[in-house]
Design an enzyme around this catalytic site. Structure first.
Site, mmCIF file in Angstrom:
data_model
loop_
_atom_site.group_PDB
_atom_site.id
_atom_site.type_symbol
_atom_site.label_atom_id
_atom_site.label_comp_id
_atom_site.label_asym_id
_atom_site.label_seq_id
_atom_site.Cartn_x
_atom_site.Cartn_y
_atom_site.Cartn_z
ATOM 1 N N SER A 261 0.834 -1.195 0.000
ATOM 2 C CA SER A 261 0.000 0.000 0.000
ATOM 3 C C SER A 261 0.871 1.247 0.000
ATOM 4 O O SER A 261 2.076 1.179 0.222
ATOM 5 C CB SER A 261 -0.894 0.008 1.234
ATOM 6 N N LYS A 262 0.231 2.360 -0.234
ATOM 7 C CA LYS A 262 0.895 3.654 -0.233
ATOM 8 C C LYS A 262 1.597 3.872 1.113
ATOM 9 O O LYS A 262 2.707 4.370 1.171
ATOM 10 C CB LYS A 262 -0.187 4.698 -0.471
ATOM 11 N N ARG A 263 0.931 3.459 2.172
ATOM 12 C CA ARG A 263 1.492 3.627 3.522
ATOM 13 C C ARG A 263 2.816 2.894 3.698
ATOM 14 O O ARG A 263 3.707 3.364 4.388
ATOM 15 C CB ARG A 263 0.520 3.077 4.560
#
Ligand code: GLU
Length: 511
Positions: A261-263
Site C-alpha cells: 500500500s501507499k502507507r
C-alpha cells in the site's frame, strides 16, 4: 483476429506502481502479438474524480515508454476514449437488456434497501443482497404491474437499472493465468448497471466499451477477479462474444504480508508511485521513482519481473527483450513480493551501462550546481571510476574529492576519526619513500603508480594493509571508492603529492 488490449484506469488519484505493471503487461502482450494497446479513462464515478490524475496517468505511461496506440489524447477508430464523453452511448445498452428481460428497473428508496438489509440480517443472512430471491419482495419492474412501472417512469420517479442474474446457473470461464473459475449465480447479486444520476456503473460501461473497442484480452489486477463472473453474465445477456480474461497477481509488501500500500512506501522509505504527486485537496506529497533518480528502463524492468519471469537466470532486459519473451501463461498465480533493494540493483545495472559521456555530463551538471567547476572531459573520466559504486547519478557526488584542491582531511570529521584509528608511525618510512618516488615518476599512469607503490612496500618491508588505508584517507578522505591508482592518475602529480604531504604533517602532529 488481431490482439487488442486496454488499460482502463479511473482518474481517482496517482497511478500506483501496480497499475503501471498492469499497463506494462498489456503493452508487452500487445507488442508481442503485433496488436494494439489502448488506454481508456474510466471516469463514470464523478464523486471520485481527482483533478490532475488523468495528466498524471499520461505522463507516467510516457515516462515508462508505454505510450498507448489509442487514447483520449491520441484518438483512434473506437473513440472517444474517456467514458464521460461516451455517456450518451450507454443508455441504449441498458434498455436493450431490459427489452430482452435480462435487466429491470428498480424503484426502491435508500430506506427500503436499508430495511431489506436489516430484515435479512435479523433472519441470520450474513451478506444480505439484492438478488434472485430477495428481488421478489422489492419494488421493481418484475414485481410491480406494467401500468405502475409506466406510471412511475412517466412521473419521473428515481430508479436504477439492475442486471437480472439467473437464479440457478453455474458461471464458468477459463482465466489465462488462474485456469477455470467456477461460481454459482446464487453468489452474484443483481448489480446496478445504470444509476439514478444518468450514468452507467463501472460494470456496464466497462463491458460495453470492451465490446465496442473490440478488446480481445482483458488483462487486469486480481482485485477484479470477483467481478469477472458478473462480467461473464453480462456478455451472455448481450449475446456478445467475450474477451479472454487474465487476472494478474497482487503486489505484496516486502515481507509478503498483504498487499503493498501507499502507507508501506512512506513507512519503509521507498516510492510506490512512478512520479511525484501532490494531492490537490490535502496538499500531501508522495514521492516518485522518476524524481528519486531512477531510470524508467530500470523501473520497468523491475516491474516486469514482479509476477512473471521468462525462465532461466536473465534479469536485465530491454523493452524489446521483454516484448520478445513475454508470455501471459508464465505469469504467476501467487502474489509477488516487492523488493526495494532489488529495485535499486536494477538501477545500478542500468547506470553502469549508460554511455560514459552521458554520465560525465550529468555529473558535471551536478557538480556545477554544488559550486564546483570542471570540464566535461574530466567529469567523464571521473564518472568512469565512480559509476561502479553508484546506484544513482547523485551517488557519484561522493567523488567530489576528485575535483577539489587541497587535503580532503581538512574539516572532515569522519576522515579524521578514521585516520586516528588507522595511523601507525611505523608507516612513515614507506609513505616518505613513496612521495619521493612519485616526485620522480616519469609515467604518471595507474599501472606505473601501482608498480611504484609495490616496490616501495617491498623495499621498506611494509604490509599493504598498513599503508593503503592511509593512502586512501590522505588522498580521497574516505575509505570507500575507486582504486587509488586510478584516482591518483586522474588527480595529477602535484595534487597527489600535496595531499600526501599534508596528510603526513597532520598525523605527525598526533605523534
Ligand atoms: N477502471 C477499473 C480500474 O480502475 C478497470 C478495471 C478493468 O480493467 O476492468 O482498475
Amino acid at each position: 483476429m488481431s490482439v487488442r488490449v486496454r488499460f482502463a484506469p479511473s482518474p481517482t488519484g496517482p497511478l500506483h506502481m501496480g497499475g503501471v505493471r498492469t499497463a506494462l503487461y498489456n503493452y508487452l502482450f500487445a507488442r508481442r502479438h503485433g496488436g494494439q494497446f489502448l488506454l481508456r479513462i474510466e471516469d463514470t464515478d464523478q464523486a471520485r474524480f481527482v483533478p490532475g490524475a488523468e495528466d498524471y496517468i499520461r505522463e507516467a505511461l510516457d515516462w515508462c515508454g508505454l505510450t498507448p496506440d489509442e487514447s483520449p489524447w491520441k484518438g483512434g477508430p473506437d473513440g472517444p476514449y474517456r467514458q464521460s464523453e461516451r455517456k450518451a452511448m450507454y443508455r441504449q445498452y441498458a434498455d436493450q437488456l431490459i427489452a430482452a428481460d435480462k435487466a429491470y428497473y428498480a424503484f426502491d428508496t435508500p430506506e427500503e434497501l436499508e430495511a431489506m438489509r436489516e430484515r435479512l440480517k435479523a433472519a441470520g443472512v450474513a451478506a444480505p443482497a439484492y438478488n434472485a430471491v430477495t428481488r421478489e419482495h422489492m419494488k421493481n419492474s418484475l414485481t410491480l404491474s406494467a401500468d405502475e412501472v409506466k406510471e412511475r417512469l412517466a412521473r419521473g420517479d428515481e430508479y436504477v437499472i439492475r442486471l437480472k442474474v439467473p437464479r440457478h446457473q453455474e458461471v464458468r470461464f477459463e482465466d489465462v493465468i488462474r485456469g477455470w473459475v467456477v461460481v454459482h449465480s446464487s453468489n452474484i447479486d443483481d448489480k446496478v448497471l445504470f444509476k439514478s444520476d444518468g450514468m452507467p456503473t463501472y460494470h456496464l460501461a466497462n463491458i460495453v466499451d470492451d465490446h465496442l473497442m473490440r478488446i480481445t484480452h482483458v488483462i487486469r489486477g486480481e482485485e477484479w477477479l470477483p467481478s469477472a463472473p458478473l462480467h461473464v453474465l453480462l456478455y451472455e445477456a448481450f449475446g456478445w462474444e467475450r474477451p479472454a480474461f487474465a487476472h494478474l497477481p497482487l503486489i505484496l509488501k516486502p515481507d509478503g504480508n498483504g498487499k503493498l500500500s501507499k502507507r508501506d512506501g512512506d513507512r519503509l522509505g521507498f516510492p510506490v508511485f512512478p512520479l511525484n504527486w501532490q494531492d490537490p485537496t490535502s496538499g500531501e506529497q508522495s514521492s516518485g521513482y522518476r524524481e528519486r533518480g531512477y531510470y524508467p528502463e530500470a523501473f520497468v524492468n523491475m516491474l516486469a519481473l514482479l509476477g512473471w519471469n521468462p525462465g532461466g537466470d536473465v534479469e536485465v532486459m530491454s523493452m524489446d527483450q521483454l516484448v520478445e519473451y513475454f508470455d501471459l501463461a508464465r505469469v504467476h498465480k501467487g502474489g509477488a513480493k516487492f523488493d526495494p533493494e532489488k529495485t535499486k540493483w536494477f538501477n545500478q545495472q542500468y547506470l553502469r551501462h549508460r554511455p560514459d559521456a552521458e554520465l560525465g555530463a550529468q555529473l558535471q551538471a551536478k557538480l556545477t550546481a554544488s559550486g564546483i567547476d570542471t570540464t566535461v572531459e574530466r567529469a567523464t573520466a571521473a564518472a568512469v571510476l565512480l559509476k561502479e559504486r553508484a546506484t544513482f547519478v547523485d551517488d557519484m557526488l561522493e567523488g567530489r574529492y576528485l575535483f577539489t584542491e587541497g587535503s580532503p582531511l581538512i574539516g572532515n570529521a569522519d576522515a579524521n576519526a578514521e585516520l586516528k584509528k588507522r595511523w601507525k608511525p611505523e608507516a612513515t618510512p614507506a609513505l616518505e619513500a613513496f612521495i619521493e618516488r612519485l616526485e620522480a615518476l616519469v609515467d604518471w599512469t595507474p599501472a606505473a603508480l601501482e608498480a611504484t607503490f609495490t616496490e616501495v612496500l617491498q623495499a621498506t618491508g611494509t604490509k599493504i594493509g598498513q599503508v593503503m588505508p592511509l593512502y586512501r584517507l590522505f588522498v580521497a578522505g574516505r575509505m570507500q571508492g575507486p582504486g587509488m591508482f586510478d584516482v591518483s592518475a586522474l588527480l595529477g602529480r602535484d595534487e597527489v603529492i600535496a595531499r600526501f604531504k599534508a596528510g603526513l604533517e597532520h598525523c605527525r602532529a598526533w605523534a
